[in-house]
Scaffold this motif. Structure first.
Motif, PDB file in Angstrom:
ATOM      1  N   LEU A 172    -140.390  11.480 -11.065  1.00  0.00           N
ATOM      2  CA  LEU A 172    -141.408  10.664 -10.408  1.00  0.00           C
ATOM      3  C   LEU A 172    -142.709  11.441 -10.225  1.00  0.00           C
ATOM      4  CD1 LEU A 172    -139.259   8.917  -7.648  1.00  0.00           C
ATOM      5  CD2 LEU A 172    -140.157   7.898  -9.749  1.00  0.00           C
ATOM      6  N   MET A 173    -142.602  12.774 -10.177  1.00  0.00           N
ATOM      7  CA  MET A 173    -143.782  13.645 -10.055  1.00  0.00           C
ATOM      8  C   MET A 173    -143.620  14.818 -11.023  1.00  0.00           C
ATOM      9  SD  MET A 173    -144.323  13.659  -5.915  1.00  0.00           S
ATOM     10  CE  MET A 173    -145.853  14.608  -6.038  1.00  0.00           C
ATOM     11  N   PRO A 174    -143.664  14.546 -12.310  1.00  0.00           N
ATOM     12  CA  PRO A 174    -143.328  15.577 -13.312  1.00  0.00           C
ATOM     13  C   PRO A 174    -144.219  16.803 -13.278  1.00  0.00           C
ATOM     14  CG  PRO A 174    -144.364  13.647 -14.344  1.00  0.00           C
ATOM     15  CD  PRO A 174    -144.052  13.266 -12.929  1.00  0.00           C
ATOM     16  N   GLU A 175    -145.473  16.645 -12.861  1.00  0.00           N
ATOM     17  CA  GLU A 175    -146.381  17.795 -12.833  1.00  0.00           C
ATOM     18  C   GLU A 175    -146.331  18.545 -11.511  1.00  0.00           C
ATOM     19  OE1 GLU A 175    -150.269  16.411 -13.767  1.00  0.00           O
ATOM     20  OE2 GLU A 175    -149.760  15.828 -15.816  1.00  0.00           O
ATOM     21  N   GLY A 176    -145.830  17.907 -10.474  1.00  0.00           N
ATOM     22  CA  GLY A 176    -145.841  18.503  -9.155  1.00  0.00           C
ATOM     23  C   GLY A 176    -146.974  17.942  -8.313  1.00  0.00           C
ATOM     24  N   LEU A 177    -147.476  18.745  -7.371  1.00  0.00           N
ATOM     25  CA  LEU A 177    -148.487  18.290  -6.412  1.00  0.00           C
ATOM     26  C   LEU A 177    -149.608  19.323  -6.301  1.00  0.00           C
ATOM     27  CD1 LEU A 177    -149.073  16.094  -4.160  1.00  0.00           C
ATOM     28  CD2 LEU A 177    -147.927  17.659  -2.569  1.00  0.00           C
ATOM     29  N   VAL A 178    -150.840  18.863  -6.328  1.00  0.00           N
ATOM     30  CA  VAL A 178    -151.990  19.741  -6.108  1.00  0.00           C
ATOM     31  C   VAL A 178    -152.242  19.852  -4.606  1.00  0.00           C
ATOM     32  CG1 VAL A 178    -154.482  20.018  -6.399  1.00  0.00           C
ATOM     33  CG2 VAL A 178    -153.090  19.205  -8.313  1.00  0.00           C
ATOM     34  N   TYR A 179    -152.295  21.075  -4.099  1.00  0.00           N
ATOM     35  CA  TYR A 179    -152.630  21.322  -2.687  1.00  0.00           C
ATOM     36  C   TYR A 179    -154.127  21.615  -2.635  1.00  0.00           C
ATOM     37  CZ  TYR A 179    -147.588  21.662  -1.735  1.00  0.00           C
ATOM     38  OH  TYR A 179    -146.246  21.393  -1.607  1.00  0.00           O
TER      39      TYR A 179
ATOM     40  N   GLN B 147    -144.857  23.026  -7.905  1.00  0.00           N
ATOM     41  CA  GLN B 147    -143.585  22.320  -7.817  1.00  0.00           C
ATOM     42  C   GLN B 147    -142.673  22.993  -6.792  1.00  0.00           C
ATOM     43  OE1 GLN B 147    -141.862  21.984 -11.739  1.00  0.00           O
ATOM     44  NE2 GLN B 147    -143.374  20.471 -12.386  1.00  0.00           N
ATOM     45  N   PHE B 148    -142.139  22.183  -5.884  1.00  0.00           N
ATOM     46  CA  PHE B 148    -141.211  22.689  -4.879  1.00  0.00           C
ATOM     47  C   PHE B 148    -140.052  21.712  -4.720  1.00  0.00           C
ATOM     48  CE2 PHE B 148    -145.371  24.433  -3.558  1.00  0.00           C
ATOM     49  CZ  PHE B 148    -145.062  25.789  -3.604  1.00  0.00           C
ATOM     50  N   SER B 149    -138.863  22.257  -4.467  1.00  0.00           N
ATOM     51  CA  SER B 149    -137.673  21.434  -4.255  1.00  0.00           C
ATOM     52  C   SER B 149    -137.693  20.811  -2.868  1.00  0.00           C
ATOM     53  CB  SER B 149    -136.403  22.276  -4.413  1.00  0.00           C
ATOM     54  OG  SER B 149    -136.290  22.782  -5.724  1.00  0.00           O
ATOM     55  N   GLY B 150    -137.088  19.627  -2.758  1.00  0.00           N
ATOM     56  CA  GLY B 150    -137.013  18.947  -1.477  1.00  0.00           C
ATOM     57  C   GLY B 150    -135.932  19.521  -0.575  1.00  0.00           C
ATOM     58  N   GLY B 151    -135.896  19.035   0.656  1.00  0.00           N
ATOM     59  CA  GLY B 151    -134.919  19.508   1.638  1.00  0.00           C
ATOM     60  C   GLY B 151    -133.497  19.217   1.201  1.00  0.00           C
ATOM     61  N   SER B 152    -132.622  20.185   1.361  1.00  0.00           N
ATOM     62  CA  SER B 152    -131.245  20.065   0.885  1.00  0.00           C
ATOM     63  C   SER B 152    -130.340  20.945   1.733  1.00  0.00           C
ATOM     64  CB  SER B 152    -131.175  20.511  -0.582  1.00  0.00           C
ATOM     65  OG  SER B 152    -129.849  20.775  -0.977  1.00  0.00           O
ATOM     66  N   ALA B 153    -129.076  20.524   1.884  1.00  0.00           N
ATOM     67  CA  ALA B 153    -128.110  21.343   2.606  1.00  0.00           C
ATOM     68  C   ALA B 153    -127.878  22.686   1.912  1.00  0.00           C
ATOM     69  CB  ALA B 153    -126.789  20.599   2.756  1.00  0.00           C
ATOM     70  N   ALA B 154    -128.236  22.769   0.633  1.00  0.00           N
ATOM     71  CA  ALA B 154    -128.120  24.040  -0.092  1.00  0.00           C
ATOM     72  C   ALA B 154    -129.084  25.080   0.457  1.00  0.00           C
ATOM     73  CB  ALA B 154    -128.371  23.829  -1.582  1.00  0.00           C
ATOM     74  N   GLN B 155    -130.060  24.636   1.263  1.00  0.00           N
ATOM     75  CA  GLN B 155    -131.009  25.558   1.885  1.00  0.00           C
ATOM     76  C   GLN B 155    -130.500  26.091   3.220  1.00  0.00           C
ATOM     77  OE1 GLN B 155    -134.439  23.022   2.078  1.00  0.00           O
ATOM     78  NE2 GLN B 155    -134.786  23.063  -0.125  1.00  0.00           N
ATOM     79  N   SER B 156    -129.333  25.621   3.654  1.00  0.00           N
ATOM     80  CA  SER B 156    -128.724  26.161   4.864  1.00  0.00           C
ATOM     81  C   SER B 156    -128.332  27.612   4.642  1.00  0.00           C
ATOM     82  CB  SER B 156    -127.483  25.346   5.236  1.00  0.00           C
ATOM     83  OG  SER B 156    -126.706  26.018   6.202  1.00  0.00           O
ATOM     84  N   SER B 157    -128.547  28.451   5.631  1.00  0.00           N
ATOM     85  CA  SER B 157    -128.167  29.864   5.524  1.00  0.00           C
ATOM     86  C   SER B 157    -126.698  30.078   5.846  1.00  0.00           C
ATOM     87  CB  SER B 157    -129.014  30.706   6.492  1.00  0.00           C
ATOM     88  OG  SER B 157    -130.385  30.514   6.265  1.00  0.00           O
ATOM     89  N   THR B 158    -126.050  29.083   6.439  1.00  0.00           N
ATOM     90  CA  THR B 158    -124.705  29.275   6.978  1.00  0.00           C
ATOM     91  C   THR B 158    -123.648  29.476   5.901  1.00  0.00           C
ATOM     92  OG1 THR B 158    -125.242  28.011   8.966  1.00  0.00           O
ATOM     93  CG2 THR B 158    -122.925  28.235   8.423  1.00  0.00           C
ATOM     94  N   LEU B 159    -123.528  28.549   4.956  1.00  0.00           N
ATOM     95  CA  LEU B 159    -122.480  28.686   3.949  1.00  0.00           C
ATOM     96  C   LEU B 159    -122.718  29.868   3.010  1.00  0.00           C
ATOM     97  CD1 LEU B 159    -121.428  25.030   3.103  1.00  0.00           C
ATOM     98  CD2 LEU B 159    -120.588  26.602   4.842  1.00  0.00           C
ATOM     99  N   PRO B 160    -123.969  30.139   2.592  1.00  0.00           N
ATOM    100  CA  PRO B 160    -124.188  31.369   1.816  1.00  0.00           C
ATOM    101  C   PRO B 160    -123.762  32.623   2.582  1.00  0.00           C
ATOM    102  CG  PRO B 160    -126.079  29.930   1.604  1.00  0.00           C
ATOM    103  CD  PRO B 160    -125.185  29.312   2.646  1.00  0.00           C
TER     104      PRO B 160
ATOM    105  N   GLY C  30    -138.286  16.331  -3.277  1.00  0.00           N
ATOM    106  CA  GLY C  30    -139.384  17.242  -3.588  1.00  0.00           C
ATOM    107  C   GLY C  30    -140.108  16.859  -4.855  1.00  0.00           C
ATOM    108  N   TRP C  31    -140.935  17.766  -5.336  1.00  0.00           N
ATOM    109  CA  TRP C  31    -141.697  17.543  -6.561  1.00  0.00           C
ATOM    110  C   TRP C  31    -141.458  18.680  -7.551  1.00  0.00           C
ATOM    111  CZ3 TRP C  31    -143.366  16.257  -1.735  1.00  0.00           C
ATOM    112  CH2 TRP C  31    -143.970  17.252  -0.956  1.00  0.00           C
TER     113      TRP C  31
END
Length: 419
Positions: free
Chosen positions: A244-251, A260-273, A238-239
């Motif tokens: 590598l992208m310290p300011e983030g991304l302009v949409y 700024q948004f985090s990239g895809g991660s297993a921590a985003q799974s709803s199952t273990l939480p 993510g950014w």
């Protein structure tokens, strides 16, 4: 008690929370096609590996028309459109690896992507619920749910390892279905003081978590560590908290300032939480970093799944009920769930070591050798100490595992003074 009864009845309706009895949090049988109007999106997404490898993707995105989202109908079409735009976005940003990042996401991509993201209450970046939970199809619709009979809808460069990574993650999620299905049974048994039903339901939860670990083992035959580290990993980054992208991304056409948004991660799974909440495992205090990050990751889960976890959290405490009964069988069943979760998280650490830590070490050694010749491959080991979500991943994984281990019920707790 009446309040908890309401929560129990609410959890019984799994469909309301977009939870499938067969697949758990996985989106059942995702759509594979959108209306013809959206062909410009689907054509680019379908050819992503070729376009990225040929450094043609940004040129193709520049040709894309600005399409309206008004012709998308229902949740499943929105999920497919979001998946396609998410893959295109990650490919667009990371086409040049860490050497040629961009600062602006073009209007034709940013505007519809952000519109769909808002409709689904998810951030405008590829998340776990996209690339794992909604990125699959059966080759034979009547066949089994296994690697041989599955394929992904969209891909990044990386060939079979790319496909294998997403599909093994999918199978790990699907293995949790029986455990998630047992959660309303657990809550109902607590409310009705039904120890027998509760012990059976906890056995289902523990078995389900064990099956998740077994599914996870498939990764070794499906994903090459070098291919994952060098090719796939950058496209999941993510950014946010990324140098590598310290300011983030302009949409473009949506926000004037970078986001700024985090990239895809297993921590985003709803199952273990979900299992953490069920078992009363709280990642806080000593593991403040883990708790903060996991809290942020809730915003990257589908809204209906967040609601399921929140509803469960507001219900009766399984841990307190088991302690109050003093029932040795219930305590053993509870601890088997905790042990299974510890084993799964320990196994995740082993996998992360094989697929990230070891390749990162090799990458650093190679860079040191290449520096004299001025040939440093940026974008391969630049993220070596951080997960795709922006975390110091090993510290995070060990912290979460250690907190889980502390949730075991001791005989002293169970035989403590009661009032």
């Amino acid at each position: 008690m009446e309040h908890h009864e309401d929560k129990s009845e609410s959890l019984q309706n799994l469909e309301k929370f977009h939870v499938s009895e067969e697949y758990g949090f996985v989106l059942p049988d995702p759509l594979t096609e959108l209306p013809d109007y959206y062909a410009p999106w689907m054509n680019v997404a379908a050819n992503l590996p070729h376009l990225i490898e040929g450094h043609q993707l940004r040129r193709e995105v520049a040709k894309m028309p600005l399409l309206s989202t008004r012709y998308l109908r229902g949740h499943r079409q929105l999920r497919l459109a979001r998946l396609a735009l998410g893959f295109i976005t990650m490919g667009y940003v990371w086409q040049g690896g860490g050497r040629q990042t961009v600062k602006i996401l073009p209007r034709a991509l940013a505007v519809p992507y952000c519109t769909i993201a808002e409709l689904l209450d998810l951030p405008p970046i590829l998340v776990y619920a996209d690339c794992v939970l909604a990125n699959w199809k059966k080759r034979d619709p009547r066949g089994p749910l296994n690697v041989e009979n599955l394929d992904i809808l969209f891909s990044f460069p990386g060939g079979d390892s790319n496909r294998g990574f997403f599909l093994v993650s999918l199978l790990v999620e699907a293995a949790a279905a029986a455990g998630i299905k047992a959660i309303p049974v657990v809550v109902n048994a607590i409310l009705h003081h039904d120890r027998c039903s509760l012990e059976t339901a906890l056995q289902d939860v523990a078995l389900s978590i064990c099956q998740m670990r077994e599914a996870f083992k498939l990764i070794h035959g499906c994903v090459n560590p070098g291919a994952f580290f060098r090719s796939l990993r950058i496209y999941l980054s993510g950014w946010k908290d990324n140098f590598l992208m310290p300011e983030g991304l302009v949409y473009e056409g949506v926000w004037d300032s970078p986001k700024q948004f985090s990239g895809g991660s297993a921590a985003q799974s709803s199952t273990l939480p979900c299992f953490d909440v069920l078992l009363g495992i709280q990642h806080s205090a000593a593991q403040g970093f883990s708790a903060e990050y996991l809290g942020c990751m809730r915003d990257y889960m589908p809204a209906a799944h967040r609601a399921f976890i929140q509803t469960l959290a507001s219900g009766p405490s399984l841990r307190q009920f088991v302690l109050a009964t003093g029932d040795a069988g219930l305590r053993a069943a509870f601890n088997r769930c905790v042990s299974a979760l510890v084993d799964l998280r320990s196994y995740h650490i082993q996998v992360a070591t094989k697929y990230i830590t070891i390749p990162a070490g090799r990458g650093r050694a190679e860079q040191q050798q290449q520096q004299l010749g001025g040939c440093v491959r940026e974008g391969t080991s630049v993220l070596s100490e951080r997960g795709t979500g922006g975390t110091g991943f090993m510290r995070f994984l060990k912290g979460v595992r250690d907190t889980t281990r502390k949730a075991q019920l001791t005989e002293q707790e169970a035989t403590g003074p009661t009032h």
